[in-house]
Design a protein around this motif. Structure first.
Motif, PDB file in Angstrom:
ATOM      1  N   GLY A  10       0.810  -1.209   0.000  1.00 35.26           N
ATOM      2  CA  GLY A  10       0.000   0.000   0.000  1.00 35.26           C
ATOM      3  C   GLY A  10       0.842   1.257   0.000  1.00 35.26           C
ATOM      4  N   LEU A  11       1.932   1.227   0.764  1.00 33.82           N
ATOM      5  CA  LEU A  11       2.831   2.385   0.817  1.00 33.82           C
ATOM      6  C   LEU A  11       3.488   2.623  -0.534  1.00 33.82           C
ATOM      7  CD1 LEU A  11       4.230   4.588   2.483  1.00 33.82           C
ATOM      8  CD2 LEU A  11       5.967   2.885   3.074  1.00 33.82           C
ATOM      9  N   VAL A  12       3.927   1.562  -1.176  1.00 32.97           N
ATOM     10  CA  VAL A  12       4.570   1.693  -2.492  1.00 32.97           C
ATOM     11  C   VAL A  12       3.587   2.256  -3.513  1.00 32.97           C
ATOM     12  CG1 VAL A  12       5.555   0.381  -4.421  1.00 32.97           C
ATOM     13  CG2 VAL A  12       6.297  -0.089  -2.079  1.00 32.97           C
ATOM     14  N   ILE A  13       2.358   1.767  -3.506  1.00 31.15           N
ATOM     15  CA  ILE A  13       1.340   2.270  -4.437  1.00 31.15           C
ATOM     16  C   ILE A  13       1.055   3.751  -4.172  1.00 31.15           C
ATOM     17  CG2 ILE A  13      -1.075   2.066  -5.146  1.00 31.15           C
ATOM     18  CD1 ILE A  13       0.658  -0.201  -6.168  1.00 31.15           C
ATOM     19  N   ALA A  14       0.934   4.125  -2.894  1.00 32.94           N
ATOM     20  CA  ALA A  14       0.650   5.521  -2.548  1.00 32.94           C
ATOM     21  C   ALA A  14       1.781   6.442  -3.002  1.00 32.94           C
ATOM     22  CB  ALA A  14       0.429   5.651  -1.047  1.00 32.94           C
ATOM     23  N   VAL A  15       3.018   6.034  -2.767  1.00 36.54           N
ATOM     24  CA  VAL A  15       4.168   6.847  -3.188  1.00 36.54           C
ATOM     25  C   VAL A  15       4.206   6.941  -4.711  1.00 36.54           C
ATOM     26  CG1 VAL A  15       6.693   6.924  -3.256  1.00 36.54           C
ATOM     27  CG2 VAL A  15       5.523   6.424  -1.115  1.00 36.54           C
ATOM     28  N   ALA A  16       3.913   5.835  -5.400  1.00 37.96           N
ATOM     29  CA  ALA A  16       3.920   5.842  -6.863  1.00 37.96           C
ATOM     30  C   ALA A  16       2.859   6.799  -7.411  1.00 37.96           C
ATOM     31  CB  ALA A  16       3.691   4.429  -7.390  1.00 37.96           C
ATOM     32  N   VAL A  17       1.684   6.804  -6.809  1.00 38.49           N
ATOM     33  CA  VAL A  17       0.620   7.707  -7.262  1.00 38.49           C
ATOM     34  C   VAL A  17       1.040   9.161  -7.062  1.00 38.49           C
ATOM     35  CG1 VAL A  17      -1.714   8.507  -6.753  1.00 38.49           C
ATOM     36  CG2 VAL A  17      -1.256   6.066  -6.975  1.00 38.49           C
TER      37      VAL A  17
END
Length: 69
Positions: A10-17
């Motif tokens: 979830g953290l990786v997806i949030a940072v990517a967005v």
């Protein structure tokens, strides 16, 4: 309902967005920069306040009402 992402994924997806938005839209860069600056000013002010006005034991509620240590 929807995909459940927890932890690191979830953290990786949030940072990517956030990174994609910052790259794609210039207005987001300005908003993000101003938000970070406001956050840093508030965090610095709170840090300074609590260094100058430390919390005393008498100002906190009893965390162990039964007296168990």
């Amino acid at each position: 309902m929807g995909i459940q992402l927890k932890g690191t994924a979830g953290l990786v997806i949030a940072v990517a967005v956030v990174v994609l938005l910052l790259i794609e839209f210039p207005a987001y860069r300005m908003f993000f920069g101003i938000s970070v600056l406001i956050g840093l000013v508030i965090a610095g002010g709170l840090t300074l306040w609590y260094r100058l006005h430390p919390i005393k034991d008498v100002e906190t509620e009893n965390k162990r009402p039964l007296g168990l240590e």
